[in-house]
Scaffold this motif. Structure first.
Motif, PDB file in Angstrom:
ATOM      1  N   SER A 132       0.829  -1.201   0.000  1.00  0.00           N
ATOM      2  CA  SER A 132       0.000   0.000   0.000  1.00  0.00           C
ATOM      3  C   SER A 132       0.863   1.250   0.000  1.00  0.00           C
ATOM      4  CB  SER A 132      -0.890   0.025   1.246  1.00  0.00           C
ATOM      5  OG  SER A 132      -1.485   1.303   1.429  1.00  0.00           O
ATOM      6  N   PRO A 133       0.432   2.313  -0.677  1.00  0.00           N
ATOM      7  CA  PRO A 133       1.117   3.597  -0.513  1.00  0.00           C
ATOM      8  C   PRO A 133       1.017   4.070   0.928  1.00  0.00           C
ATOM      9  CG  PRO A 133      -0.970   3.893  -1.664  1.00  0.00           C
ATOM     10  CD  PRO A 133      -0.737   2.416  -1.565  1.00  0.00           C
ATOM     11  N   TYR A 149      -4.386  21.274   9.166  1.00  0.00           N
ATOM     12  CA  TYR A 149      -5.191  20.413  10.033  1.00  0.00           C
ATOM     13  C   TYR A 149      -6.521  21.070  10.423  1.00  0.00           C
ATOM     14  CZ  TYR A 149      -4.325  22.886  14.475  1.00  0.00           C
ATOM     15  OH  TYR A 149      -4.298  23.805  15.487  1.00  0.00           O
ATOM     16  N   ASN A 150      -6.599  22.395  10.288  1.00  0.00           N
ATOM     17  CA  ASN A 150      -7.866  23.075  10.560  1.00  0.00           C
ATOM     18  C   ASN A 150      -8.917  22.773   9.496  1.00  0.00           C
ATOM     19  OD1 ASN A 150      -7.306  24.735  13.011  1.00  0.00           O
ATOM     20  ND2 ASN A 150      -5.673  25.520  11.693  1.00  0.00           N
ATOM     21  N   LEU A 151      -8.466  22.247   8.364  1.00  0.00           N
ATOM     22  CA  LEU A 151      -9.360  21.858   7.271  1.00  0.00           C
ATOM     23  C   LEU A 151      -9.091  20.382   6.979  1.00  0.00           C
ATOM     24  CD1 LEU A 151      -8.657  24.997   5.058  1.00  0.00           C
ATOM     25  CD2 LEU A 151     -10.641  24.640   6.556  1.00  0.00           C
ATOM     26  N   PRO A 152      -9.492  19.509   7.879  1.00  0.00           N
ATOM     27  CA  PRO A 152      -9.010  18.119   7.894  1.00  0.00           C
ATOM     28  C   PRO A 152      -9.356  17.285   6.667  1.00  0.00           C
ATOM     29  CG  PRO A 152     -10.806  18.411   9.457  1.00  0.00           C
ATOM     30  CD  PRO A 152     -10.406  19.775   9.003  1.00  0.00           C
ATOM     31  N   GLU A 153     -10.374  17.664   5.926  1.00  0.00           N
ATOM     32  CA  GLU A 153     -10.756  16.849   4.767  1.00  0.00           C
ATOM     33  C   GLU A 153     -10.619  17.604   3.446  1.00  0.00           C
ATOM     34  OE1 GLU A 153     -14.547  15.020   5.357  1.00  0.00           O
ATOM     35  OE2 GLU A 153     -13.921  13.969   7.184  1.00  0.00           O
ATOM     36  N   GLU A 154      -9.957  18.750   3.469  1.00  0.00           N
ATOM     37  CA  GLU A 154      -9.703  19.479   2.226  1.00  0.00           C
ATOM     38  C   GLU A 154      -8.435  18.923   1.584  1.00  0.00           C
ATOM     39  OE1 GLU A 154      -9.960  23.632   1.921  1.00  0.00           O
ATOM     40  OE2 GLU A 154     -11.924  23.767   2.903  1.00  0.00           O
ATOM     41  N   LEU A 155      -8.613  17.762   0.969  1.00  0.00           N
ATOM     42  CA  LEU A 155      -7.520  17.008   0.373  1.00  0.00           C
ATOM     43  C   LEU A 155      -7.941  16.539  -1.009  1.00  0.00           C
ATOM     44  CD1 LEU A 155      -6.669  14.905   3.549  1.00  0.00           C
ATOM     45  CD2 LEU A 155      -5.244  16.727   2.590  1.00  0.00           C
ATOM     46  N   PRO A 156      -7.002  16.147  -1.844  1.00  0.00           N
ATOM     47  CA  PRO A 156      -7.364  15.654  -3.177  1.00  0.00           C
ATOM     48  C   PRO A 156      -8.331  14.480  -3.079  1.00  0.00           C
ATOM     49  CG  PRO A 156      -5.001  16.022  -3.029  1.00  0.00           C
ATOM     50  CD  PRO A 156      -5.536  16.189  -1.646  1.00  0.00           C
ATOM     51  N   PRO A 157      -9.366  14.456  -3.898  1.00  0.00           N
ATOM     52  CA  PRO A 157     -10.357  13.368  -3.805  1.00  0.00           C
ATOM     53  C   PRO A 157      -9.755  11.986  -4.011  1.00  0.00           C
ATOM     54  CG  PRO A 157     -10.670  14.687  -5.808  1.00  0.00           C
ATOM     55  CD  PRO A 157      -9.711  15.444  -4.941  1.00  0.00           C
ATOM     56  N   GLU A 158      -8.660  11.906  -4.786  1.00  0.00           N
ATOM     57  CA  GLU A 158      -8.053  10.599  -5.027  1.00  0.00           C
ATOM     58  C   GLU A 158      -7.357  10.032  -3.784  1.00  0.00           C
ATOM     59  OE1 GLU A 158      -5.215  13.747  -6.757  1.00  0.00           O
ATOM     60  OE2 GLU A 158      -7.393  13.373  -6.637  1.00  0.00           O
ATOM     61  N   SER A 159      -7.178  10.863  -2.764  1.00  0.00           N
ATOM     62  CA  SER A 159      -6.539  10.372  -1.538  1.00  0.00           C
ATOM     63  C   SER A 159      -7.549   9.784  -0.558  1.00  0.00           C
ATOM     64  CB  SER A 159      -5.755  11.498  -0.855  1.00  0.00           C
ATOM     65  OG  SER A 159      -6.630  12.521  -0.402  1.00  0.00           O
ATOM     66  N   GLN A 170      -9.689   7.325   1.298  1.00  0.00           N
ATOM     67  CA  GLN A 170      -9.657   5.876   1.533  1.00  0.00           C
ATOM     68  C   GLN A 170      -8.626   5.180   0.639  1.00  0.00           C
ATOM     69  OE1 GLN A 170     -13.604   4.155   1.463  1.00  0.00           O
ATOM     70  NE2 GLN A 170     -14.503   5.904   2.520  1.00  0.00           N
ATOM     71  N   ALA A 171      -7.487   5.821   0.459  1.00  0.00           N
ATOM     72  CA  ALA A 171      -6.475   5.304  -0.469  1.00  0.00           C
ATOM     73  C   ALA A 171      -5.290   4.633   0.221  1.00  0.00           C
ATOM     74  CB  ALA A 171      -5.960   6.438  -1.356  1.00  0.00           C
ATOM     75  N   TYR A 200     -10.423  10.003   6.798  1.00  0.00           N
ATOM     76  CA  TYR A 200     -10.598  10.314   5.379  1.00  0.00           C
ATOM     77  C   TYR A 200      -9.621   9.514   4.516  1.00  0.00           C
ATOM     78  CZ  TYR A 200     -10.848  13.170   1.104  1.00  0.00           C
ATOM     79  OH  TYR A 200     -10.986  13.603  -0.191  1.00  0.00           O
ATOM     80  N   LEU A 201      -8.400   9.384   4.983  1.00  0.00           N
ATOM     81  CA  LEU A 201      -7.350   8.742   4.192  1.00  0.00           C
ATOM     82  C   LEU A 201      -7.389   7.224   4.223  1.00  0.00           C
ATOM     83  CD1 LEU A 201      -4.316  10.942   5.333  1.00  0.00           C
ATOM     84  CD2 LEU A 201      -5.445  11.067   3.108  1.00  0.00           C
ATOM     85  N   SER A 202      -7.819   6.656   5.326  1.00  0.00           N
ATOM     86  CA  SER A 202      -7.608   5.230   5.570  1.00  0.00           C
ATOM     87  C   SER A 202      -8.625   4.351   4.857  1.00  0.00           C
ATOM     88  CB  SER A 202      -7.654   4.935   7.069  1.00  0.00           C
ATOM     89  OG  SER A 202      -8.903   5.324   7.614  1.00  0.00           O
ATOM     90  N   GLN A 203      -8.131   3.207   4.388  1.00  0.00           N
ATOM     91  CA  GLN A 203      -9.011   2.203   3.812  1.00  0.00           C
ATOM     92  C   GLN A 203      -9.870   1.589   4.912  1.00  0.00           C
ATOM     93  OE1 GLN A 203      -7.086  -0.658   1.307  1.00  0.00           O
ATOM     94  NE2 GLN A 203      -6.044   0.886   0.074  1.00  0.00           N
TER      95      GLN A 203
END
Length: 233
Positions: free
Chosen positions: A86-87, A130-140, A142-143, A168-171
Motif C-alpha cells: 500500500s502507498p 489540520y484546521n481543514l481536515p478533509e480538504e484534500l485531493p479526492p483521489e486520496s 480511503q487510499a 478520510y485517508l484510511s481504507q
C-alpha cells in the motif's frame, strides 16, 4: 551570501555572513569543500545525505526526529509495505518521509504538510492544514493502508482534527496507523483512534519538555519495543 545551514550526520557545515567578522567562502570553494566531505563520507560508509532539508520552524511547531527514531519507524513502515504493498501517507512528519525515501525510494509515499517549503518534493507533496481536515485531493480518500501522523500541537482539538484526516485517508477494511504525539494524549488517542503506546520512545534532535510516545492500532509483536496494550492484559 545568506545563512546556509545543512545539518549532516555527525557533521555540521555553516556559512554565515550576518556579521562582517565572519569569514565567507566563495561559491566555487564551498562546492569543492562539499565534494571533499562527500568523498570522505563515502570512504567511511556513511551518507552525507540527511533528511533535514530545511531548518525547523518552531512557529509551525516543527521538531525533527533524531536519526534512530526516524530509522526505526521507517523500517517498521517498510515491513508493513512489504506485506500490504500500500502507498504510505505521512501526515505532518516530513523527517519520516525523507528517511523512507532514503532507505527505499520505491515505496510510494505522500507527505501531507502545511509548510510549503516541502513543495520541493513535487507530486509527493500535498498541502495540508489540520484546521481543514478533509480538504484534500479526492483521489486520496480511503487510499491508504499505512498512515503515520504527527499532529503539530499537543491539544485535544488538534488531535481530533487529525483523526478526521486519518479517517478520510484510511481504507475501511484494514489499515495500519502509527501516531506520534505526547504522552498527555494517551487517553484521547485511545478513544479517538484505538491506538496504544509501544515500548519504543521517539526522540527529537532538539530535546522537548513533553514526553513523546509512539502509538499504533496494531500489535507490532517484538518490533517497536512491544505493545503496552498486551502487557497490561
Amino acid at each position: 551570501m545568506s545563512v546556509e545551514q545543512e545539518e549532516r550526520h555527525n557533521l555540521s557545515l555553516e556559512v554565515m555572513d550576518e556579521e562582517d567578522d565572519y569569514p565567507t567562502l566563495s561559491e566555487h570553494t564551498l562546492q569543492a569543500l562539499k565534494e571533499f566531505l562527500s568523498e570522505q563520507s563515502s570512504a567511511t560508509g556513511e551518507s552525507l545525505e540527511d533528511v533535514r532539508l530545511v531548518a525547523e520552524d518552531w512557529r509551525l511547531s516543527q521538531f525533527w526526529y533524531d536519526r534512530d527514531t526516524a530509522e526505526t519507524i521507517a523500517e517498521e513502515i517498510r515491513n508493513l509495505f512489504a506485506s500490504t504493498r500500500s502507498p504510505v501517507a505521512c501526515v505532518a512528519c516530513p523527517t519520516l518521509y525523507a528517511y523512507l525515501k532514503k532507505i527505499d525510494p520505491g515505496i510510494p509515499v505522500q507527505l501531507l504538510e502545511y509548510d510549503k517549503r516541502f513543495e520541493q518534493y513535487g507530486s509527493d507533496y500535498i498541502f495540508y492544514d489540520y484546521n481543514l481536515p478533509e480538504e484534500l485531493p479526492p483521489e486520496s480518500k480511503q487510499a491508504y493502508k499505512i498512515i503515520v501522523a504527527d499532529p503539530p500541537y499537543l491539544s485535544k482539538e488538534c488531535l481530533e482534527k487529525v483523526a478526521q484526516t486519518i479517517s478520510y485517508l484510511s481504507q475501511r477494511e484494514e489499515h495500519y496507523l502509527l501516531l506520534l504525539t505526547g504522552e498527555v494524549q494517551k487517553e484521547v488517542a485511545a478513544k479517538l483512534l484505538k491506538v496504544y503506546p509501544c515500548g519504543f520512545r521517539p526522540q527529537h534532535t532538539n530535546k522537548l519538555g513533553n514526553e513523546f510516545r509512539l502509538f499504533t492500532n496494531y500489535d507490532p509483536g517484538q518490533r517497536l519495543g512491544g505493545w503496552e496494550q498486551l502487557r497490561n492484559l
